[in-house]
Design a protein around this motif. Sequence first.
Motif, PDB file in Angstrom:
ATOM      1  N   GLU A  54       0.832  -1.213   0.000  1.00  0.00           N
ATOM      2  CA  GLU A  54       0.000   0.000   0.000  1.00  0.00           C
ATOM      3  C   GLU A  54       0.867   1.264   0.000  1.00  0.00           C
ATOM      4  O   GLU A  54       0.604   2.211  -0.738  1.00  0.00           O
TER       5      GLU A  54
ATOM      6  N   HIS B   7      -0.322  -8.173   6.254  1.00  0.00           N
ATOM      7  CA  HIS B   7      -1.634  -8.598   5.775  1.00  0.00           C
ATOM      8  C   HIS B   7      -2.658  -7.807   6.583  1.00  0.00           C
ATOM      9  O   HIS B   7      -2.908  -8.102   7.739  1.00  0.00           O
ATOM     10  N   SER B   9      -5.876  -6.904   5.493  1.00  0.00           N
ATOM     11  CA  SER B   9      -7.270  -6.943   5.035  1.00  0.00           C
ATOM     12  C   SER B   9      -8.174  -7.615   6.062  1.00  0.00           C
ATOM     13  O   SER B   9      -7.740  -8.392   6.897  1.00  0.00           O
ATOM     14  N   VAL B  46      -8.747  -3.016   3.029  1.00  0.00           N
ATOM     15  CA  VAL B  46      -9.509  -3.832   2.082  1.00  0.00           C
ATOM     16  C   VAL B  46     -10.620  -4.582   2.823  1.00  0.00           C
ATOM     17  O   VAL B  46     -10.350  -5.350   3.736  1.00  0.00           O
ATOM     18  N   ASP B  58      -3.646  -5.075  -2.458  1.00  0.00           N
ATOM     19  CA  ASP B  58      -3.376  -4.014  -1.485  1.00  0.00           C
ATOM     20  C   ASP B  58      -2.952  -2.708  -2.165  1.00  0.00           C
ATOM     21  O   ASP B  58      -3.376  -1.620  -1.767  1.00  0.00           O
TER      22      ASP B  58
END
Lengths: 207, 142
Positions: A54, B7, B9, B46, B58
């Motif tokens: 991101e 991670h 999400s 997300v 992402d």
Amino acid sequence: LPPARAEFRWVLERDPQHPRALLGVARVALEEGDAGACRESLQQALHAWPDFPEAQALLDGLAARPVPAPAPASTVRLLLRVDRLQPPETARGLALARADGAVLTTLPGPGHAWATVERPARVLGLAGATLARAGLGPLRRVVMEDENEAVFVRTDGEHLLALAMPPGTDIAQGILQLHRLWATAGHELELATAAARGRAAGRRRAS
Amino acid sequence: MPVRRLHLSLDLDGESRGRQVREVVEQLVRLPWVRGSLIVAPDGFVIAAHLPATVAVDALAALAATLGRELELGAARLGHGAFRTALFSADDGALLLGTTRVGFLVIVADPLANLHALRGALHDAMRFVEEMWAPPVAAAGA
């Protein structure tokens, strides 16, 4: 935004490498128009978390060719007469600008050029980076709809044409009008450029 | 030293509104011309995604959320009321983005997609998410 920034700062005081807080500070900076602070926070995040997709994507988005803000109305140099483009009767605004922000023609007048072009110009770089991430290639057209109007935009990277229409305008009709205006503007620009070259050559001969 | 992988999400199970949101994404990707779809919170988190393996979820979500916020702020700056949807058309496809109560709904479509039909599908999905996440109406007399 200030409360959000304060929250992220609070987290970073306790965990200076907290990824979401670093990303949050970067986003707040971006929304405030501070690209430098945004970049700094993203670089800090990537230093702590090298595999942080991101943060990397946002950094790439920042690096995408920035489209400068259009020139203020006082410096608008109109190259084309807007009536030559024959804008649709329902058009609320129309502006053709170069990538460097110079406005070439505008409807209803120079005072409105900034409002018509500013918003699309601001999102083009970011939209281009988003499309690249989605594997869709270079950006060509944009349609933005809010409660007050629908703005149809065409760009080739060098020029930007924005057409503001009433809300609820049929998307196919709007895009057809945009294509027609784009083709006409291209033709008129060629004529204007050729005429300018002719005038310059005449001045050289005279001198 | 191994690189730390993030991670971030959301992963919800059970009969929850999160599951229903994921179902919206699944419904959208079943439409013709649709390559993928996702819902991302305004901060880039997300919520649900179904994208081709070639697309980094992402990264795309982060940019889509930033783009969505810029569109919202731009509409507000000009006093244009709430931003609703945007369509970005490129040589190799199109990306549609709509705003909802929980975040931004994104559709990635083929280059020859029927954009009018997809815009209708996006509006339907946005309405569905709105209804799901709208605050409950207070009971009469309560």
